[in-house]
Design a protein around this motif. Structure first.
Motif, PDB file in Angstrom:
ATOM      1  N   VAL A 105      13.188  57.894  54.075  1.00 40.24           N
ATOM      2  CA  VAL A 105      13.670  57.988  55.393  1.00 40.24           C
ATOM      3  C   VAL A 105      14.414  57.455  55.562  1.00 40.24           C
ATOM      4  O   VAL A 105      14.967  55.954  55.635  1.00 40.24           O
ATOM      5  N   SER A 120      13.554  62.371  58.107  1.00 38.26           N
ATOM      6  CA  SER A 120      14.330  62.761  56.631  1.00 38.26           C
ATOM      7  C   SER A 120      15.254  62.753  56.049  1.00 38.26           C
ATOM      8  O   SER A 120      16.199  63.167  56.940  1.00 38.26           O
ATOM      9  N   LEU A 130       5.821  58.040  53.047  1.00 36.50           N
ATOM     10  CA  LEU A 130       7.667  58.231  53.793  1.00 36.50           C
ATOM     11  C   LEU A 130       7.737  56.661  53.255  1.00 36.50           C
ATOM     12  O   LEU A 130       7.113  55.907  54.129  1.00 36.50           O
TER      13      LEU A 130
END
Lengths: 167, 167
Positions: A105, A120, A130
């Motif tokens: 991320v 992303s 994430l």
């Protein structure tokens, strides 16, 4: 009436990707995970930020555990000189854990509008956590065992690129 | 691998309604508005919270402007006695303004999971601002000119009811 003075169609979109879940009991504590595959370069969330008063920040916030959740944020003094304060990220941005070896991320500040947008950096598979890079804000022992040497950038996303953390 | 130790399908959903926008320049400052009609009893957002250490809260957070954004949060002392601290709501919950006369958003704490969920109390029309009642946390002059006498509850949503702010 409120309807007559605001134009919601001109408002700033507050995207959150629908396939994110929070899991509490992980080796890094609470974390955000993908419940489905998410393509590269997808907006994960746009978070409003609360910019802290520089004096209050220095006197108080820096002395609390909240400080470790804040981001550096550029501002100016009363006389227009640039200075740095901290901002609280009001959204999942404050929940993303750190990964040195496999961050997926990236993020970008919108200083004018007081927002941070997370995207992303590559395809994120169902079940993956994430993670961002905390860069120079790393204030704990890295949970990634195979830690690599990391550029101590501030984690800003360079739009249109999957190279981050290098400004 | 992370995939083997977490089960994203068992994670806590992090809903945000897709038709919300942020508008900066309103009489109440920044606010969240409906970009389309939203039915009654719709989940608007589930926000993780950051529960503040009671000592740090008293010594530092209460002395900053951040305090006005925090919610009362139940916790316990080291010996198990109930006490109240503050929590920072990591999401749009921190951006909802107050309305005494026409609140259209209710909320509910999930203390176990450290979440607050916000729902529409009635149909919200395109262009309307989303407002909660700050209840006894009202620390400013009410911007609603036709303010009514208001129950100084803590704003918790009673699920399945459109009667709120009365616990």
């Amino acid at each position: 009436m409120i309807e007559s003075i605001v134009k919601p169609k001109d408002g700033l979109p507050l995207t959150r990707h629908p396939d994110l879940v929070l899991i509490s009991d992980t080796p890094k504590g609470r974390g955000v995970f993908a419940a489905k595959d998410i393509p590269a370069h997808t907006i994960l969330e746009t978070c409003p930020v609360l910019v802290l008063d520089p004096q209050e920040n220095k006197l108080h916030i820096e002395k609390t555990s909240l400080y470790h959740y804040t981001y550096n944020w550029p501002t100016t003094t009363a006389t227009g000189k640039p200075q740095t304060t901290q901002a609280v990220i009001l959204g999942l941005g404050s929940m993303f854990n750190h990964s040195t070896a496999d961050q997926n991320v990236g993020w970008e500040r919108d200083v004018i509008n007081g927002l941070v947008t997370y995207k992303s950096l590559r395809e994120i598979r169902e079940g993956e956590e994430l993670c961002i890079s905390y860069g120079s804000r790393l204030t704990f022992v890295d949970a990634d065992a195979a830690a690599q040497t990391v550029d101590e950038g501030d984690g800003s996303l360079v739009l249109g690129s999957i190279e981050v953390d290098d400004i």
